[in-house]
Motif scaffolding. Structure first.
Motif, PDB file in Angstrom:
ATOM      1  N   TYR A 250       0.822  -1.206   0.000  1.00 47.78           N
ATOM      2  CA  TYR A 250       0.000   0.000   0.000  1.00 47.78           C
ATOM      3  C   TYR A 250       0.861   1.264   0.000  1.00 47.78           C
ATOM      4  O   TYR A 250       0.546   2.247  -0.693  1.00 47.78           O
ATOM      5  CB  TYR A 250      -0.920   0.000   1.217  1.00 47.78           C
ATOM      6  CG  TYR A 250      -1.956  -1.086   1.223  1.00 47.78           C
ATOM      7  CD1 TYR A 250      -2.393  -1.655   0.030  1.00 47.78           C
ATOM      8  CD2 TYR A 250      -2.511  -1.574   2.414  1.00 47.78           C
ATOM      9  CE1 TYR A 250      -3.341  -2.660   0.016  1.00 47.78           C
ATOM     10  CE2 TYR A 250      -3.462  -2.582   2.406  1.00 47.78           C
ATOM     11  CZ  TYR A 250      -3.865  -3.117   1.204  1.00 47.78           C
ATOM     12  OH  TYR A 250      -4.804  -4.108   1.193  1.00 47.78           O
ATOM     13  N   GLN A 251       1.933   1.256   0.772  1.00 50.73           N
ATOM     14  CA  GLN A 251       2.820   2.416   0.794  1.00 50.73           C
ATOM     15  C   GLN A 251       3.465   2.647  -0.570  1.00 50.73           C
ATOM     16  O   GLN A 251       3.599   3.794  -1.028  1.00 50.73           O
ATOM     17  CB  GLN A 251       3.886   2.218   1.873  1.00 50.73           C
ATOM     18  CG  GLN A 251       3.343   2.281   3.300  1.00 50.73           C
ATOM     19  CD  GLN A 251       4.401   1.999   4.343  1.00 50.73           C
ATOM     20  OE1 GLN A 251       5.497   1.561   4.001  1.00 50.73           O
ATOM     21  NE2 GLN A 251       4.075   2.224   5.616  1.00 50.73           N
ATOM     22  N   GLU A 252       3.860   1.555  -1.220  1.00 59.12           N
ATOM     23  CA  GLU A 252       4.460   1.692  -2.546  1.00 59.12           C
ATOM     24  C   GLU A 252       3.448   2.243  -3.549  1.00 59.12           C
ATOM     25  O   GLU A 252       3.768   3.105  -4.378  1.00 59.12           O
ATOM     26  CB  GLU A 252       4.971   0.327  -3.013  1.00 59.12           C
ATOM     27  CG  GLU A 252       5.692   0.373  -4.346  1.00 59.12           C
ATOM     28  CD  GLU A 252       6.208  -0.998  -4.738  1.00 59.12           C
ATOM     29  OE1 GLU A 252       6.755  -1.116  -5.854  1.00 59.12           O
ATOM     30  OE2 GLU A 252       6.072  -1.940  -3.938  1.00 59.12           O
ATOM     31  N   GLU A 253       2.193   1.752  -3.466  1.00 60.24           N
ATOM     32  CA  GLU A 253       1.144   2.252  -4.359  1.00 60.24           C
ATOM     33  C   GLU A 253       0.861   3.730  -4.109  1.00 60.24           C
ATOM     34  O   GLU A 253       0.696   4.517  -5.047  1.00 60.24           O
ATOM     35  CB  GLU A 253      -0.129   1.439  -4.141  1.00 60.24           C
ATOM     36  CG  GLU A 253      -1.258   1.798  -5.092  1.00 60.24           C
ATOM     37  CD  GLU A 253      -2.482   0.942  -4.872  1.00 60.24           C
ATOM     38  OE1 GLU A 253      -3.473   1.154  -5.598  1.00 60.24           O
ATOM     39  OE2 GLU A 253      -2.425   0.053  -3.999  1.00 60.24           O
ATOM     40  N   ALA A 254       0.837   4.145  -2.819  1.00 62.73           N
ATOM     41  CA  ALA A 254       0.627   5.560  -2.493  1.00 62.73           C
ATOM     42  C   ALA A 254       1.770   6.426  -3.016  1.00 62.73           C
ATOM     43  O   ALA A 254       1.551   7.534  -3.514  1.00 62.73           O
ATOM     44  CB  ALA A 254       0.480   5.724  -0.984  1.00 62.73           C
ATOM     45  N   GLU A 255       2.978   5.910  -2.936  1.00 67.31           N
ATOM     46  CA  GLU A 255       4.122   6.663  -3.445  1.00 67.31           C
ATOM     47  C   GLU A 255       4.034   6.825  -4.962  1.00 67.31           C
ATOM     48  O   GLU A 255       4.331   7.912  -5.499  1.00 67.31           O
ATOM     49  CB  GLU A 255       5.421   5.920  -3.069  1.00 67.31           C
ATOM     50  CG  GLU A 255       6.689   6.675  -3.446  1.00 67.31           C
ATOM     51  CD  GLU A 255       6.848   7.966  -2.654  1.00 67.31           C
ATOM     52  OE1 GLU A 255       7.550   8.871  -3.139  1.00 67.31           O
ATOM     53  OE2 GLU A 255       6.260   8.070  -1.561  1.00 67.31           O
ATOM     54  N   CYS A 256       3.603   5.766  -5.654  1.00 70.61           N
ATOM     55  CA  CYS A 256       3.439   5.865  -7.107  1.00 70.61           C
ATOM     56  C   CYS A 256       2.376   6.894  -7.474  1.00 70.61           C
ATOM     57  O   CYS A 256       2.549   7.690  -8.414  1.00 70.61           O
ATOM     58  CB  CYS A 256       3.072   4.498  -7.683  1.00 70.61           C
ATOM     59  SG  CYS A 256       4.384   3.275  -7.580  1.00 70.61           S
ATOM     60  N   LEU A 257       1.256   6.890  -6.717  1.00 69.73           N
ATOM     61  CA  LEU A 257       0.214   7.883  -6.967  1.00 69.73           C
ATOM     62  C   LEU A 257       0.720   9.305  -6.725  1.00 69.73           C
ATOM     63  O   LEU A 257       0.413  10.228  -7.489  1.00 69.73           O
ATOM     64  CB  LEU A 257      -1.002   7.594  -6.081  1.00 69.73           C
ATOM     65  CG  LEU A 257      -1.834   6.360  -6.439  1.00 69.73           C
ATOM     66  CD1 LEU A 257      -2.904   6.128  -5.384  1.00 69.73           C
ATOM     67  CD2 LEU A 257      -2.477   6.535  -7.796  1.00 69.73           C
ATOM     68  N   HIS A 258       1.493   9.482  -5.680  1.00 73.13           N
ATOM     69  CA  HIS A 258       2.035  10.802  -5.383  1.00 73.13           C
ATOM     70  C   HIS A 258       2.955  11.272  -6.506  1.00 73.13           C
ATOM     71  O   HIS A 258       2.893  12.438  -6.932  1.00 73.13           O
ATOM     72  CB  HIS A 258       2.783  10.745  -4.051  1.00 73.13           C
ATOM     73  CG  HIS A 258       3.356  12.080  -3.639  1.00 73.13           C
ATOM     74  ND1 HIS A 258       2.553  13.122  -3.209  1.00 73.13           N
ATOM     75  CD2 HIS A 258       4.640  12.532  -3.598  1.00 73.13           C
ATOM     76  CE1 HIS A 258       3.322  14.168  -2.927  1.00 73.13           C
ATOM     77  NE2 HIS A 258       4.597  13.829  -3.147  1.00 73.13           N
ATOM     78  N   ASN A 259       3.789  10.367  -7.000  1.00 72.94           N
ATOM     79  CA  ASN A 259       4.674  10.726  -8.118  1.00 72.94           C
ATOM     80  C   ASN A 259       3.882  11.072  -9.358  1.00 72.94           C
ATOM     81  O   ASN A 259       4.221  12.004 -10.105  1.00 72.94           O
ATOM     82  CB  ASN A 259       5.635   9.576  -8.411  1.00 72.94           C
ATOM     83  CG  ASN A 259       6.589   9.328  -7.253  1.00 72.94           C
ATOM     84  OD1 ASN A 259       6.886  10.237  -6.465  1.00 72.94           O
ATOM     85  ND2 ASN A 259       7.065   8.098  -7.123  1.00 72.94           N
ATOM     86  N   ARG A 260       2.793  10.317  -9.605  1.00 71.69           N
ATOM     87  CA  ARG A 260       1.974  10.590 -10.783  1.00 71.69           C
ATOM     88  C   ARG A 260       1.306  11.945 -10.682  1.00 71.69           C
ATOM     89  O   ARG A 260       1.197  12.687 -11.672  1.00 71.69           O
ATOM     90  CB  ARG A 260       0.924   9.484 -10.914  1.00 71.69           C
ATOM     91  CG  ARG A 260       0.025   9.610 -12.144  1.00 71.69           C
ATOM     92  CD  ARG A 260       0.815   9.560 -13.405  1.00 71.69           C
ATOM     93  NE  ARG A 260      -0.060   9.656 -14.575  1.00 71.69           N
ATOM     94  CZ  ARG A 260       0.351   9.879 -15.804  1.00 71.69           C
ATOM     95  NH1 ARG A 260       1.669  10.045 -16.030  1.00 71.69           N
ATOM     96  NH2 ARG A 260      -0.502   9.934 -16.813  1.00 71.69           N
ATOM     97  N   VAL A 261       0.826  12.281  -9.480  1.00 67.87           N
ATOM     98  CA  VAL A 261       0.220  13.600  -9.275  1.00 67.87           C
ATOM     99  C   VAL A 261       1.233  14.706  -9.546  1.00 67.87           C
ATOM    100  O   VAL A 261       0.930  15.730 -10.168  1.00 67.87           O
ATOM    101  CB  VAL A 261      -0.345  13.700  -7.847  1.00 67.87           C
ATOM    102  CG1 VAL A 261      -0.759  15.125  -7.520  1.00 67.87           C
ATOM    103  CG2 VAL A 261      -1.552  12.777  -7.690  1.00 67.87           C
ATOM    104  N   THR A 262       2.452  14.522  -9.083  1.00 69.79           N
ATOM    105  CA  THR A 262       3.498  15.522  -9.310  1.00 69.79           C
ATOM    106  C   THR A 262       3.769  15.702 -10.799  1.00 69.79           C
ATOM    107  O   THR A 262       3.920  16.839 -11.290  1.00 69.79           O
ATOM    108  CB  THR A 262       4.784  15.090  -8.589  1.00 69.79           C
ATOM    109  OG1 THR A 262       4.493  14.867  -7.208  1.00 69.79           O
ATOM    110  CG2 THR A 262       5.849  16.160  -8.700  1.00 69.79           C
ATOM    111  N   GLU A 263       3.801  14.590 -11.539  1.00 69.09           N
ATOM    112  CA  GLU A 263       4.025  14.691 -12.977  1.00 69.09           C
ATOM    113  C   GLU A 263       2.891  15.428 -13.677  1.00 69.09           C
ATOM    114  O   GLU A 263       3.121  16.269 -14.551  1.00 69.09           O
ATOM    115  CB  GLU A 263       4.159  13.283 -13.560  1.00 69.09           C
ATOM    116  CG  GLU A 263       5.427  12.561 -13.108  1.00 69.09           C
ATOM    117  CD  GLU A 263       5.472  11.145 -13.621  1.00 69.09           C
ATOM    118  OE1 GLU A 263       4.530  10.762 -14.358  1.00 69.09           O
ATOM    119  OE2 GLU A 263       6.442  10.420 -13.315  1.00 69.09           O
ATOM    120  N   LEU A 264       1.651  15.123 -13.276  1.00 69.05           N
ATOM    121  CA  LEU A 264       0.515  15.801 -13.900  1.00 69.05           C
ATOM    122  C   LEU A 264       0.474  17.285 -13.551  1.00 69.05           C
ATOM    123  O   LEU A 264       0.039  18.103 -14.363  1.00 69.05           O
ATOM    124  CB  LEU A 264      -0.787  15.122 -13.469  1.00 69.05           C
ATOM    125  CG  LEU A 264      -1.037  13.726 -14.052  1.00 69.05           C
ATOM    126  CD1 LEU A 264      -2.297  13.121 -13.456  1.00 69.05           C
ATOM    127  CD2 LEU A 264      -1.173  13.801 -15.563  1.00 69.05           C
TER     128      LEU A 264
END
Length: 386
Positions: A250-264
């Motif tokens: 779950y932490q890894e998935e949250a980190e991926c989402l956070h990175n995706r938000v930053t890219e967008l």
């Protein structure tokens, strides 16, 4: 301040877009990875969040609604996709209730999504089948919840793992000095050893043997309890390891989402956001206009249905009256037919009597003719003799 508000709104919308995209990817991966347990076609509705009374259609046509089992989280879900849009992702809980409001419509409340979903089916059979599956998976969800609660109770005692993989119990005053039962056993043994000679001299041999058996039974019970606690500790340790793995995922998935938000956030611009918002507003206006047109056409359609129903009722009354007249005419004809049959029977009887009388007369006439013939012959003989 206006720039900061605009930036916060833009960030919130980008986060929602990323979460929606990730949810769709999860749905597609789930649908490709596992087959649905049960699928059907239905029109999907959602309660209006403002009025809490009116239904808002979430799809323009009937879509596929499926039950899935998520083995990772050990839950059952109701999932529906409209092209690339996820319109339902509801986790079934033991507290949910599916209610049939009509022959082809049913609904249930999802407290997690803070909304109420409604399904319109093509037939009552499809509605009944969906409701049966809902009750079945609701019961399965309740059993899964009870099992997880039992595991949580069993894992309430802390556990540690040694470097070699063996389980080590934590150092507590009980583990150093022994538990209360162990200390009692030690004191009893010391007392029994220190007083062995007085007891042997004061009590018979059978009494001391009974005491020894009693304490041996107590010791066996303590050993059994210790074995059960050890098994529970092993199971809790395995569950803790599994939960740690899930937490890391779950932490890894949250980190991926956070990175995706930053890219967008880096890729987006104000013009694109305004254009997207305008397009969404236009689509919403078109949907509202189409809904309004349908609502305006509905009274006229209902009026036509009422007029048709009245015409059908009038035709039904006319046909009923004609049917009654036909039945009366039928009874009259049956009476006339019965009268004619009686007359015919009477006439047949009269003809039969007439025939019998005529036959009798013919027989008498034949006898008379025969007598006349004999008389003529006799007269002829007399004439010749004279």
């Amino acid at each position: 301040m206006e720039g900061e508000d605009w930036w916060e709104q833009l960030t919130d919308k980008l986060c929602a877009t990323v979460l929606h995209t990730n949810q769709i990817n999860y749905f597609y991966s789930l649908s490709f990875r596992k087959k649905p347990i049960f699928s059907t076609q239905a029109h999907v509705f959602q309660i209006d969040p403002n009025t809490k009374k009116n239904w808002v259609p979430t799809s323009k046509h009937a879509v596929t609604v499926s039950y899935f089992y998520d083995s990772t989280r050990n839950v059952y879900r109701i999932i529906s996709l409209d092209s690339s849009k996820a319109i339902i992702n509801s986790t079934i809980t033991p507290n949910m209730t599916f209610t049939k409001t009509s022959q082809k419509f049913g609904q249930w409340a999802d407290s997690r999504a803070n909304t109420v979903y409604g399904f319109g089916f093509s037939s009552e059979h499809h509605l009944s089948k969906f409701a049966e599956k809902f009750q079945e998976f609701k019961g399965a969800a309740g059993l899964a919840k009870e099992k997880s609660q039992e595991k949580m109770e069993l894992t309430s005692t802390p556990s540690q793992e040694s470097a070699g993989g063996d389980i080590q119990f934590p150092l507590t005053p009980e583990s150093i000095n022994g538990t209360d039962d162990e200390r009692v056993m030690a004191e009893v043994r010391q007392n029994s050893e220190s007083r062995a000679e007085p007891i042997q001299s004061a009590l018979p041999f059978s009494h001391s043997s009974t005491i020894r058996k009693h304490w041996e039974a107590q010791l066996a019970t303590l050993k059994g309890n210790n074995a059960k606690l050890t098994a529970s500790l092993l199971e809790s340790t395995a569950n803790v390891k599994q939960w740690k793995q899930q937490l890391a995922a779950y932490q890894e998935e949250a980190e991926c989402l956070h990175n995706r938000v930053t890219e967008l956030e880096c890729m987006s611009s104000q013009a694109n956001e305004v254009h997207t918002h305008k397009t969404e507003l236009n689509q919403t206006i078109q949907e509202l206009e189409s809904t309004l047109n349908k609502k305006e056409e509905e009274p006229e359609r209902l009026k036509q249905e009422v007029d048709s129903a009245r015409e059908l009722q009038a035709q039904r009354n006319s046909l009923t009256q004609k049917l009654q007249e036909v039945e009366i005419r039928k009874k009259d004809l049956e009476g006339q037919l019965s009268d004619l049959e009686q007359r015919l029977k009477k006439s047949q009887n009269e003809q039969e009597a007439f025939r019998n009388n005529l036959k009798t007369l013919l027989e008498i006439l034949d006898g008379k003719i025969f007598e006349l013939t004999e008389l003529r012959d006799n007269l002829a003989k007399l004439t010749e003799c004279s």
